[in-house]
Motif scaffolding. Sequence first.
Motif, PDB file in Angstrom:
ATOM      1  N   ASN A   1     -42.277  30.157  51.596  1.00 35.88           N
ATOM      2  CA  ASN A   1     -42.011  30.940  52.621  1.00 35.88           C
ATOM      3  C   ASN A   1     -42.357  32.662  52.177  1.00 35.88           C
ATOM      4  N   ILE A   2     -43.591  33.177  51.778  1.00 34.63           N
ATOM      5  CA  ILE A   2     -43.493  34.414  52.239  1.00 34.63           C
ATOM      6  C   ILE A   2     -44.450  33.799  53.341  1.00 34.63           C
ATOM      7  N   ILE A   3     -45.421  33.286  53.361  1.00 35.39           N
ATOM      8  CA  ILE A   3     -46.527  32.971  54.168  1.00 35.39           C
ATOM      9  C   ILE A   3     -45.351  32.476  55.793  1.00 35.39           C
ATOM     10  N   LYS A   4     -44.517  31.822  55.539  1.00 32.16           N
ATOM     11  CA  LYS A   4     -43.275  31.462  56.696  1.00 32.16           C
ATOM     12  C   LYS A   4     -43.286  33.085  57.071  1.00 32.16           C
ATOM     13  N   ALA A   5     -42.333  34.221  56.690  1.00 31.44           N
ATOM     14  CA  ALA A   5     -41.752  35.558  56.063  1.00 31.44           C
ATOM     15  C   ALA A   5     -42.743  36.245  57.386  1.00 31.44           C
ATOM     16  N   TYR A   6     -44.489  36.386  56.894  1.00 26.61           N
ATOM     17  CA  TYR A   6     -45.288  36.604  57.481  1.00 26.61           C
ATOM     18  C   TYR A   6     -45.609  36.199  59.095  1.00 26.61           C
ATOM     19  N   GLY A   7     -44.586  34.817  59.870  1.00 30.16           N
ATOM     20  CA  GLY A   7     -44.734  34.512  60.694  1.00 30.16           C
ATOM     21  C   GLY A   7     -46.040  33.346  60.771  1.00 30.16           C
ATOM     22  N   GLY A   8     -46.106  32.701  59.411  1.00 31.37           N
ATOM     23  CA  GLY A   8     -47.120  31.657  59.645  1.00 31.37           C
ATOM     24  C   GLY A   8     -46.663  30.019  59.544  1.00 31.37           C
ATOM     25  N   ARG A   9     -46.931  30.041  60.620  1.00 30.04           N
ATOM     26  CA  ARG A   9     -46.363  28.697  60.516  1.00 30.04           C
ATOM     27  C   ARG A   9     -47.463  27.409  59.584  1.00 30.04           C
ATOM     28  N   ILE A  10     -46.100  26.646  58.934  1.00 30.85           N
ATOM     29  CA  ILE A  10     -47.237  25.520  57.586  1.00 30.85           C
ATOM     30  C   ILE A  10     -47.043  23.945  58.375  1.00 30.85           C
TER      31      ILE A  10
END
Length: 357
Positions: A108-117
Motif C-alpha cells: 500500500n505504501i508503494i501504491k501511495a508513492y505512485g508505484g504500480r504493482i
Amino acid sequence: MSDCREGRRGILASIGNTPLVELSSLYTGKPVKYYAKLESVNPGGSIKDRTALSMIDNAIADGRITQHTTVVESSSGNLGVGLAQICAYYKLKFVCIVDPHANAHNVNIIKAYGGRIEYVSEPDIETGEFLPARIARAKLLCQKDRDYFWVNQYSNIHNPLAHRETMREIADQLDGKIDYLFCAVSTCGTVRGCAEYVRESGLDTRIVAVDVAGSRIFPGGVAKRHFPGMGAGVRSPHCDDGLIAGYVLVSEQDCIRSCHRIVAREGLLLGASSGGVAAAVEAMQEHIEEGSNCVMIFADRGERYLDTLYSEEWIMQCFGEKCGEAFPGGGPYQASAPVVTLFDWNGGVSTEHSMDH
C-alpha cells in the motif's frame, strides 16, 4: 565524521547516517557492550533506502535511467518502498513485482508513492519458490519494452557498495572498535558491503550472517517462510562465505520471540529480521568474549508487522502457540534452537553448535 549525505537534496538528504544506540537491558550476565544500528529511521523505514538510492543514482549517472525510463524491480517489500520513494522524487515511473509473501502494508505504501504493482501468484515450477518467478517477470517486462529498466538488486554491484558506507558509519561511531557485527541476509548486499569495508580498512571485526530456517542461502533445508526481507529462495551472487566468520540459522519463532523481548526490554518496535539478529546474538553468547563490542544491524521498523509478528491471533494461526514475553501466559516457545556455524579459518572447516535458550 564525514557525512555521506553531503550534496543530496530533498528527502534523499535524510538517507543514511542512522543512529547507533547501546542496548542495556536485552542481554544480561556477560560484560559485553551491545549496540543497535537503527536503520528504521531512514525516511522509507528501512536499510533498503540506502540500496535503492545507490542503484538508482548510479544508473542515472551512467545513462541507463533517463526521464523516459520505467524502473522495474522484484521486491518483497522494503526495497520496493525505497525505490518507490526515490522514483517519486525523481519523477520516474516504477513497477514493483511482488508475490503472496509481500507485506500488505508495504504494498500500500508503494501504491501511495505512485508505484504500480505486478503480482506473481504462482511460484517457479522447478524450485517451488516465488523469487525465480518474480525475476522471470522482471525480465519479461524489460524484453517487451525498451524503456523498462530492471534494477536487479540480486546482482547489481551498487547494492553491496551502498553498505560500505553503512559499515563506515558504524566504524566512525565506535572509533573502529567493532568485535562482532551481526547482519540478517537476503540478497546478501548488506553483509557483503560491510565485510568488504572491514577487510579493506583492516578492522578486526568478525561478521556473522543471520539467516532464517527454510532459506536457500546456507545449508539447512527448504521450508515455507512467512516474513519478507530475510532468507531467499535463490542464493545471490553477492553471497561470499569467505567474507564472514560464520552464520546462524534462526527459526521464525525465534524472530517473533526476540522482537517481543526487544519491545519489552528496550522499547524498540522492530521488524522480523531484527528479531532474528537478536536471537542469533543470544545463541552466540558462549562465543562472544568479555569486553567485546557487539553490533547488530536492525533493518526496519515494526509498524508494518502489526498484523503478523505482533498479532497473537496470527501467531496462533501460523504456529499454534504463543510466542514472546509480550503475551501474558504465553509460556516457553517451542521453536528449535538456532544453529550456529563458525568457520575454522585455518582448516576451512565449519563447526556446528545447537544452542538451547
